[in-house]
Design a protein around this motif. Structure first.
Motif, PDB file in Angstrom:
ATOM      1  N   GLY A  41      17.515  -9.122  -2.373  1.00 37.48           N
ATOM      2  CA  GLY A  41      18.024  -8.226  -3.322  1.00 37.48           C
ATOM      3  C   GLY A  41      18.457  -7.179  -2.668  1.00 37.48           C
ATOM      4  N   TYR A  42      18.058  -6.480  -1.806  1.00 32.04           N
ATOM      5  CA  TYR A  42      18.520  -5.286  -0.992  1.00 32.04           C
ATOM      6  C   TYR A  42      19.808  -5.718  -0.402  1.00 32.04           C
ATOM      7  CZ  TYR A  42      14.754  -2.019  -1.887  1.00 32.04           C
ATOM      8  OH  TYR A  42      13.905  -1.240  -2.572  1.00 32.04           O
ATOM      9  N   ARG A  43      19.810  -6.955   0.278  1.00 29.87           N
ATOM     10  CA  ARG A  43      21.027  -7.235   0.906  1.00 29.87           C
ATOM     11  C   ARG A  43      22.029  -7.434   0.035  1.00 29.87           C
ATOM     12  NH1 ARG A  43      20.044 -12.817   2.869  1.00 29.87           N
ATOM     13  NH2 ARG A  43      20.961 -13.135   0.672  1.00 29.87           N
ATOM     14  N   ASP A  44      21.880  -8.173  -1.039  1.00 26.46           N
ATOM     15  CA  ASP A  44      23.123  -8.501  -1.820  1.00 26.46           C
ATOM     16  C   ASP A  44      23.187  -7.443  -2.967  1.00 26.46           C
ATOM     17  OD1 ASP A  44      23.009 -10.835  -0.564  1.00 26.46           O
ATOM     18  OD2 ASP A  44      21.800 -11.945  -2.016  1.00 26.46           O
ATOM     19  N   LEU A  45      22.434  -6.393  -3.075  1.00 27.83           N
ATOM     20  CA  LEU A  45      22.648  -5.406  -4.212  1.00 27.83           C
ATOM     21  C   LEU A  45      22.337  -6.110  -5.616  1.00 27.83           C
ATOM     22  CD1 LEU A  45      25.563  -3.276  -2.808  1.00 27.83           C
ATOM     23  CD2 LEU A  45      23.070  -2.986  -2.407  1.00 27.83           C
ATOM     24  N   ASN A  46      21.291  -6.771  -5.580  1.00 26.87           N
ATOM     25  CA  ASN A  46      20.984  -7.590  -6.715  1.00 26.87           C
ATOM     26  C   ASN A  46      19.734  -7.966  -6.742  1.00 26.87           C
ATOM     27  OD1 ASN A  46      21.122  -9.232  -9.140  1.00 26.87           O
ATOM     28  ND2 ASN A  46      22.078 -10.811  -8.287  1.00 26.87           N
ATOM     29  N   MET A  47      18.668  -7.144  -7.839  1.00 26.11           N
ATOM     30  CA  MET A  47      17.349  -7.438  -7.581  1.00 26.11           C
ATOM     31  C   MET A  47      17.048  -8.521  -8.935  1.00 26.11           C
ATOM     32  SD  MET A  47      15.612  -5.990  -5.591  1.00 26.11           S
ATOM     33  CE  MET A  47      15.975  -4.709  -4.469  1.00 26.11           C
ATOM     34  N   ASN A  48      17.875  -9.127  -9.541  1.00 28.49           N
ATOM     35  CA  ASN A  48      17.626 -10.083 -10.730  1.00 28.49           C
ATOM     36  C   ASN A  48      16.833 -11.210 -10.310  1.00 28.49           C
ATOM     37  OD1 ASN A  48      19.021  -8.464 -12.648  1.00 28.49           O
ATOM     38  ND2 ASN A  48      21.175  -9.584 -12.152  1.00 28.49           N
ATOM     39  N   PRO A  49      17.133 -11.893  -9.156  1.00 34.23           N
ATOM     40  CA  PRO A  49      16.041 -12.854  -8.599  1.00 34.23           C
ATOM     41  C   PRO A  49      14.876 -12.546  -8.598  1.00 34.23           C
ATOM     42  CG  PRO A  49      18.193 -13.090  -7.471  1.00 34.23           C
ATOM     43  CD  PRO A  49      18.132 -11.672  -8.312  1.00 34.23           C
ATOM     44  N   VAL A  50      14.643 -11.259  -8.443  1.00 33.87           N
ATOM     45  CA  VAL A  50      13.158 -10.863  -8.154  1.00 33.87           C
ATOM     46  C   VAL A  50      12.263 -11.009  -9.259  1.00 33.87           C
ATOM     47  CG1 VAL A  50      11.564  -8.952  -7.292  1.00 33.87           C
ATOM     48  CG2 VAL A  50      13.809  -9.181  -6.283  1.00 33.87           C
ATOM     49  N   ALA A  51      12.991 -11.256 -10.485  1.00 28.63           N
ATOM     50  CA  ALA A  51      12.424 -11.113 -11.890  1.00 28.63           C
ATOM     51  C   ALA A  51      11.544 -12.485 -11.806  1.00 28.63           C
ATOM     52  CB  ALA A  51      13.318 -11.206 -12.852  1.00 28.63           C
ATOM     53  N   VAL A  53       9.423 -13.530  -9.798  1.00 27.89           N
ATOM     54  CA  VAL A  53       8.000 -13.262  -9.289  1.00 27.89           C
ATOM     55  C   VAL A  53       7.327 -11.888  -9.703  1.00 27.89           C
ATOM     56  CG1 VAL A  53       8.090 -14.952  -7.403  1.00 27.89           C
ATOM     57  CG2 VAL A  53       9.030 -12.503  -7.070  1.00 27.89           C
ATOM     58  N   ALA A  54       8.142 -10.951 -10.401  1.00 28.12           N
ATOM     59  CA  ALA A  54       7.538  -9.810 -10.642  1.00 28.12           C
ATOM     60  C   ALA A  54       7.843  -9.459 -12.066  1.00 28.12           C
ATOM     61  CB  ALA A  54       8.522  -8.542  -9.871  1.00 28.12           C
ATOM     62  N   THR A  55       6.861  -8.330 -12.522  1.00 28.32           N
ATOM     63  CA  THR A  55       6.899  -7.932 -13.976  1.00 28.32           C
ATOM     64  C   THR A  55       8.157  -6.985 -13.887  1.00 28.32           C
ATOM     65  OG1 THR A  55       5.550  -5.753 -13.465  1.00 28.32           O
ATOM     66  CG2 THR A  55       4.386  -7.984 -14.147  1.00 28.32           C
ATOM     67  N   GLU A  56       8.345  -6.727 -15.468  1.00 29.33           N
ATOM     68  CA  GLU A  56       9.411  -5.782 -15.605  1.00 29.33           C
ATOM     69  C   GLU A  56       9.268  -4.337 -14.967  1.00 29.33           C
ATOM     70  OE1 GLU A  56      12.363  -5.898 -17.387  1.00 29.33           O
ATOM     71  OE2 GLU A  56      12.115  -8.084 -17.439  1.00 29.33           O
ATOM     72  N   ARG A  57       7.665  -4.006 -15.090  1.00 27.40           N
ATOM     73  CA  ARG A  57       7.469  -2.665 -14.524  1.00 27.40           C
ATOM     74  C   ARG A  57       8.001  -2.631 -13.015  1.00 27.40           C
ATOM     75  NH1 ARG A  57       1.572   0.225 -13.965  1.00 27.40           N
ATOM     76  NH2 ARG A  57       1.191  -1.322 -12.468  1.00 27.40           N
ATOM     77  N   ARG A  58       7.625  -3.730 -12.221  1.00 28.06           N
ATOM     78  CA  ARG A  58       7.746  -3.533 -10.832  1.00 28.06           C
ATOM     79  C   ARG A  58       9.194  -3.533 -10.697  1.00 28.06           C
ATOM     80  NH1 ARG A  58       6.623  -1.019  -6.962  1.00 28.06           N
ATOM     81  NH2 ARG A  58       7.449  -1.839  -5.191  1.00 28.06           N
ATOM     82  N   LEU A  59      10.185  -4.563 -11.429  1.00 26.40           N
ATOM     83  CA  LEU A  59      11.346  -4.688 -11.180  1.00 26.40           C
ATOM     84  C   LEU A  59      12.099  -3.291 -11.533  1.00 26.40           C
ATOM     85  CD1 LEU A  59      13.276  -7.075 -10.379  1.00 26.40           C
ATOM     86  CD2 LEU A  59      13.461  -7.616 -12.900  1.00 26.40           C
ATOM     87  N   GLY A  60      11.600  -2.641 -12.583  1.00 27.91           N
ATOM     88  CA  GLY A  60      12.176  -1.304 -12.753  1.00 27.91           C
ATOM     89  C   GLY A  60      12.162  -0.251 -11.484  1.00 27.91           C
ATOM     90  N   ARG A  61      11.083  -0.251 -10.998  1.00 23.25           N
ATOM     91  CA  ARG A  61      10.966   0.517  -9.624  1.00 23.25           C
ATOM     92  C   ARG A  61      12.024   0.039  -8.512  1.00 23.25           C
ATOM     93  NH1 ARG A  61       4.528   1.824  -9.516  1.00 23.25           N
ATOM     94  NH2 ARG A  61       4.554   2.808 -11.296  1.00 23.25           N
ATOM     95  N   LEU A  62      11.976  -1.233  -8.315  1.00 18.63           N
ATOM     96  CA  LEU A  62      12.936  -1.681  -7.305  1.00 18.63           C
ATOM     97  C   LEU A  62      14.588  -1.378  -7.729  1.00 18.63           C
ATOM     98  CD1 LEU A  62      11.561  -5.309  -6.768  1.00 18.63           C
ATOM     99  CD2 LEU A  62      11.295  -3.355  -5.333  1.00 18.63           C
ATOM    100  N   TYR A  63      14.877  -1.560  -8.929  1.00 14.56           N
ATOM    101  CA  TYR A  63      16.278  -0.886  -9.269  1.00 14.56           C
ATOM    102  C   TYR A  63      16.238   0.442  -9.169  1.00 14.56           C
ATOM    103  CZ  TYR A  63      17.829  -5.439 -11.575  1.00 14.56           C
ATOM    104  OH  TYR A  63      18.182  -6.567 -11.777  1.00 14.56           O
ATOM    105  N   HIS A  64      15.273   1.215  -9.307  1.00 11.64           N
ATOM    106  CA  HIS A  64      15.453   2.713  -9.179  1.00 11.64           C
ATOM    107  C   HIS A  64      15.566   3.162  -7.654  1.00 11.64           C
ATOM    108  CE1 HIS A  64      14.449   6.831  -9.688  1.00 11.64           C
ATOM    109  NE2 HIS A  64      13.743   6.830  -8.851  1.00 11.64           N
ATOM    110  N   HIS A  65      14.855   2.275  -6.821  1.00 18.08           N
ATOM    111  CA  HIS A  65      15.015   2.808  -5.479  1.00 18.08           C
ATOM    112  C   HIS A  65      16.274   2.237  -4.862  1.00 18.08           C
ATOM    113  CE1 HIS A  65      14.246   1.800  -1.168  1.00 18.08           C
ATOM    114  NE2 HIS A  65      13.847   3.076  -1.264  1.00 18.08           N
TER     115      HIS A  65
END
Length: 167
Positions: A41-51, A53-65
């Motif tokens: 996700g960091y490499r591709d600038l796309n965190m969507n695939p992390v969804a 294995v992660a909750t919306e709450r965790r995904l929101g923090r990743l997008y913010h970072h």
């Protein structure tokens, strides 16, 4: 009679132990998949695939970072050199997994692609997982310790306050 009870109880005991081992494997695989997808996700600038294995709450923090890095014009690439499970505890509401990890992080200018800095970081991490619709998801994590080979990372926006310095 005691033998009959033992004969009837033994398969039940074994099947329960097998289920615990299966849950342990599923939880471990979730943590490892989270970290693999996080790096992608960091490499591709796309965190969507992390969804997956992660909750919306965790995904929101990743997008913010990731957005914070993007505002600085920086893209991060990271690779896990080591992830070792150090502890595991399953609870009614979820599970907690502690790990020892070593990551190689490199930072690149988004516009030019030029490498800005590199760093190796050793972490102690506690992952909190929850069960959702029959599968485990990473809900939160806590960095218990972090030791960096290059504490400033060579990046001005990573400068941290010096301990003991007056503010």
């Amino acid at each position: 009679m005691k033998r009959l009870a033992l004969i009837l109880f033994l398969p039940l005991l074994c099947s329960c132990r097998g289920n615990v081992a299966a849950v342990d494997t599923e939880i471990r695989d979730t943590v490892l998949a989270y970290n693999r997808l996080l790096a992608e996700g960091y490499r591709d600038l796309n965190m969507n695939p992390v969804a997956r294995v992660a909750t919306e709450r965790r995904l929101g923090r990743l997008y913010h970072h990731m957005a914070s890095l993007g505002e600085a014009g920086v893209r991060m690439e990271m690779a896990a050199e080591e992830i070792a499970i150090a502890g595991f505890e399953e609870r009614d509401e979820g599970a907690e997994v502690t790990t020892r990890e070593r990551w190689r992080c490199e930072y690149f200018d988004i516009g030019s692609g030029a490498k800005l800095s590199g760093n190796t970081v050793r972490y102690g991490v506690s992952y909190r997982l929850v069960r959702n619709e029959g599968r485990w998801l990473v809900d939160d994590l806590t960095v218990l310790e972090a030791v960096e080979s290059n504490p400033l990372g060579g990046l001005p926006f990573l400068r941290r306050p010096v301990e003991g310095a007056e503010r």
